[in-house]
Scaffold this active site. Structure first.
Site, PDB file in Angstrom:
ATOM      1  N   GLY A 276       0.785  -1.223   0.000  1.00 45.11           N
ATOM      2  CA  GLY A 276       0.000   0.000   0.000  1.00 45.11           C
ATOM      3  C   GLY A 276       0.816   1.271   0.000  1.00 45.11           C
ATOM      4  O   GLY A 276       0.277   2.361   0.211  1.00 45.11           O
ATOM      5  N   GLU A 318       4.417  -6.265   0.561  1.00 47.78           N
ATOM      6  CA  GLU A 318       3.823  -6.524  -0.750  1.00 47.78           C
ATOM      7  C   GLU A 318       3.641  -5.244  -1.562  1.00 47.78           C
ATOM      8  O   GLU A 318       2.515  -4.839  -1.873  1.00 47.78           O
ATOM      9  CB  GLU A 318       2.469  -7.220  -0.572  1.00 47.78           C
ATOM     10  CG  GLU A 318       2.562  -8.552   0.154  1.00 47.78           C
ATOM     11  CD  GLU A 318       1.206  -9.070   0.607  1.00 47.78           C
ATOM     12  OE1 GLU A 318       0.194  -8.349   0.426  1.00 47.78           O
ATOM     13  OE2 GLU A 318       1.143 -10.181   1.144  1.00 47.78           O
ATOM     14  N   ARG A 367      -9.594   4.569 -12.541  1.00 51.90           N
ATOM     15  CA  ARG A 367      -9.356   5.031 -11.178  1.00 51.90           C
ATOM     16  C   ARG A 367     -10.000   6.374 -10.869  1.00 51.90           C
ATOM     17  O   ARG A 367     -10.444   6.616  -9.747  1.00 51.90           O
ATOM     18  CB  ARG A 367      -7.855   5.105 -10.886  1.00 51.90           C
ATOM     19  CG  ARG A 367      -7.177   3.733 -10.858  1.00 51.90           C
ATOM     20  CD  ARG A 367      -5.746   3.836 -10.356  1.00 51.90           C
ATOM     21  NE  ARG A 367      -5.687   4.194  -8.958  1.00 51.90           N
ATOM     22  CZ  ARG A 367      -5.351   5.381  -8.476  1.00 51.90           C
ATOM     23  NH1 ARG A 367      -5.027   6.371  -9.326  1.00 51.90           N
ATOM     24  NH2 ARG A 367      -5.329   5.616  -7.180  1.00 51.90           N
ATOM     25  N   TYR A 371     -12.266   5.839  -7.821  1.00 52.89           N
ATOM     26  CA  TYR A 371     -11.720   6.302  -6.546  1.00 52.89           C
ATOM     27  C   TYR A 371     -11.642   7.820  -6.409  1.00 52.89           C
ATOM     28  O   TYR A 371     -11.059   8.301  -5.445  1.00 52.89           O
ATOM     29  CB  TYR A 371     -10.289   5.774  -6.365  1.00 52.89           C
ATOM     30  CG  TYR A 371     -10.134   4.285  -6.325  1.00 52.89           C
ATOM     31  CD1 TYR A 371     -11.030   3.475  -5.640  1.00 52.89           C
ATOM     32  CD2 TYR A 371      -9.061   3.670  -6.966  1.00 52.89           C
ATOM     33  CE1 TYR A 371     -10.861   2.111  -5.593  1.00 52.89           C
ATOM     34  CE2 TYR A 371      -8.875   2.301  -6.917  1.00 52.89           C
ATOM     35  CZ  TYR A 371      -9.788   1.517  -6.229  1.00 52.89           C
ATOM     36  OH  TYR A 371      -9.617   0.162  -6.178  1.00 52.89           O
ATOM     37  N   CYS A 398     -19.635   7.040 -23.136  1.00 52.16           N
ATOM     38  CA  CYS A 398     -20.961   7.632 -22.927  1.00 52.16           C
ATOM     39  C   CYS A 398     -21.294   7.684 -21.444  1.00 52.16           C
ATOM     40  O   CYS A 398     -22.284   7.085 -20.984  1.00 52.16           O
ATOM     41  CB  CYS A 398     -22.014   6.842 -23.702  1.00 52.16           C
ATOM     42  SG  CYS A 398     -21.831   6.992 -25.479  1.00 52.16           S
ATOM     43  N   GLU A 399     -20.470   8.370 -20.695  1.00 49.75           N
ATOM     44  CA  GLU A 399     -20.649   8.575 -19.262  1.00 49.75           C
ATOM     45  C   GLU A 399     -20.148   9.968 -18.916  1.00 49.75           C
ATOM     46  O   GLU A 399     -19.028  10.328 -19.280  1.00 49.75           O
ATOM     47  CB  GLU A 399     -19.845   7.553 -18.444  1.00 49.75           C
ATOM     48  CG  GLU A 399     -20.217   6.105 -18.652  1.00 49.75           C
ATOM     49  CD  GLU A 399     -21.506   5.727 -17.938  1.00 49.75           C
ATOM     50  OE1 GLU A 399     -21.950   6.497 -17.056  1.00 49.75           O
ATOM     51  OE2 GLU A 399     -22.059   4.660 -18.274  1.00 49.75           O
TER      52      GLU A 399
END
Length: 487
Positions: A276, A318, A367, A371, A398-399
């Site tokens: 992270g 990680e 993203r 987010y 189309c958004e």
């Protein structure tokens, strides 16, 4: 050389966005290390110009700076090796394949001495196709299928992260079938919340991953009751895009207390604190260097073990985004621009936001929509002395939420046909890509020392329709050919 006019801040800009002194500058920390502008103003990466890459591979195109990615992998491993050697133990660094995985990238990570985390049978297949030793793989996931578990155990995977009580018996049964003792870790929720978007914080109690701390002893007892399982230690992941070490330190402290209790029942050789680690997406972002994070976390682990009077375990991490994220950029071509007046005060005062639409969008970078992620952007094919103007880079889907870069200042003379480069797209862009509106996913191209090669080819119309059982390739090609003749 003349300098651009000093622009007035646009009131529609978010508070963190500063008007750049030069809207051509490549902000430090956002771009891969070989990215720079030539004397003529063109962006180059890996020794190749943006225009050359666009000509050869089309746009959109994901570009991965191979040298940068390999260097970051080696640097992350070295940072954790040094920090944990100093406290008398070792570190294991797993590359989080979910950030971006291809056969070649898996080979880069393996060559740098990293282990690799996979989260599905598909990711496992990629790592195996790369020739990675299964012993150097870890398998995550909150709902691994019986087939995935059986495949992972069967190939000799190094560790499986147990995510639920039901998985304990499933993994144990697979290990018995294959006549092996399978190493496992137990994912627990430390209750530490990463300071990030709610969907990125993964260690709080009300979410799908892991087991609550209060149930962990019972779960480990169940694991240890199976002769076919070997308990390696606890695992926790507190979230993503984290800039400091405080959350890791608190999580480590809580897990070490549980770790000590578990020592009463047997060995607990490892502690996995997850990943992270964040990167800079905009000039306002200031993540701590990985060397600093490694030292701070190591110091916390050492102090905690000393206070609890327990041996210091091997500590695993990680990272994914912090290795591959900044190594990537995406090139787009501008299709249209439009100035939109926006009322921003009750008295009716307005300001103009320029929408710059490109030939990709949420299908190649989800993203921003998913987010509310922020990105930066620069004109890649040239530099400009025009005054900076606030822009929003939109996709072609189309958004209304199809936004690539929510807010940025570009030279005010950006026009259709310009090449744009969005940095820091190496992680979670290709990985989250889709075929929305039947757009093909872009190719992924690695660049290094003036050479480029395709890691993942882009999708064609034939690729998109190949699974449609009613697809008649000849008919479609004939119709497209006729329309082209008319044009």
């Amino acid at each position: 050389m003349a300098t651009p006019e000093t622009p007035v801040p646009n009131p529609l800009a978010p508070p963190w966005l500063r008007v750049p002194a030069d809207a051509n500058d490549l902000a430090p920390g956002l771009w891969s290390r070989t990215a720079h502008r030539t004397a003529g103003g063109e962006l180059t990466v890996g020794g190749l110009s943006a225009a050359e890459l666009a000509r050869r591979f089309g746009t959109p195109v994901y570009v991965i700076d191979e040298e940068d990615a390999r260097d970051r992998a080696a640097e992350v491993r070295s940072a954790f090796d040094r920090a944990f050697t100093e406290i008398g133990t070792a570190a294991k660094v797993y590359y989080a394949g979910k950030a971006f995985l291809s056969v070649e990238v898996a080979r880069w990570m393996d060559a740098a001495g990293l282990f690799i985390d996979v989260c599905s049978g598909g990711e496992l297949a990629v790592a195996l196709a790369a020739g990675v030793d299964p012993e150097r793989l870890g398998f995550h996931g909150n709902n691994k299928s019986l087939a995935e578990i059986d495949q992972a155990v069967g190939v000799g995977i190094g560790a499986i992260v147990i995510d639920s009580l039901q998985e304990i018996d499933r993994v144990a049964a697979a290990a018995e079938r294959h006549g092996v003792v399978q190493s496992v870790r137990l994912r627990v929720n430390s209750g530490v919340h990463a300071h990030t978007h709610a969907f990125l914080a993964t260690a709080h109690e009300d979410q799908k991953f892991g087991i609550a701390l209060e149930h962990a002893v019972e779960a480990v007892e169940q694991i240890r009751s199976h002769a076919s399982l070997a308990f390696r230690g606890l695992h926790c992941h507190i979230g993503s895009q984290i800039f400091g070490a405080d959350g890791f330190a608190e999580s480590a402290s809580r897990l070490l207390t549980l770790h000590k209790r578990l020592l009463d029942g047997g060995d607990v050789p490892e502690l996995n604190l997850g990943g992270g680690f964040g990167i800079a997406y905009t000039a306002a972002d200031d993540p701590a260097p990985i060397e600093q994070l490694a030292r701070l976390i190591a110091a916390t682990v050492a102090a905690g073990c000393e206070e609890l009077d327990i041996p210091t375990p091997v500590v695993a991490f990680e990272p994914g985004r912090s290795i591959i994220g900044t190594a990537g950029l995406t090139l787009y071509t501008v299709g249209t621009t439009k100035d939109v007046p926006v009322t921003f005060q009750d008295d009716g005062e307005t300001a103009v936001r320029r929408y710059v639409s490109v030939d990709g969008g949420m299908s190649d970078n989800a993203r921003t929509a998913l987010y509310e992620a922020e990105y930066s952007v620069r004109i890649a094919g040239r530099s400009s002395q025009a005054a900076a103007q606030l822009v929003r880079v939109a996709g072609k889907h189309c958004e209304s939420g199809d936004i690539v870069v929510n807010a940025e200042y570009l030279p005010g003379d950006v026009v259709p046909g310009d090449l744009l480069a969005v940095p820091a797209t190496g992680a979670y862009c290709f990985a989250l890509s889709s075929n929305y509106n039947y757009l093909g996913r872009p190719p992924v191209v690695a660049v290094r020392d003036g050479e480029a090669r395709v890691l993942v080819r882009g999708e064609t119309i034939d690729d998109l329709l190949a699974r449609d059982t009613a697809y008649d390739r000849g008919t479609v090609r004939s119709l497209i050919s006729k329309e082209s003749d008319r044009a």
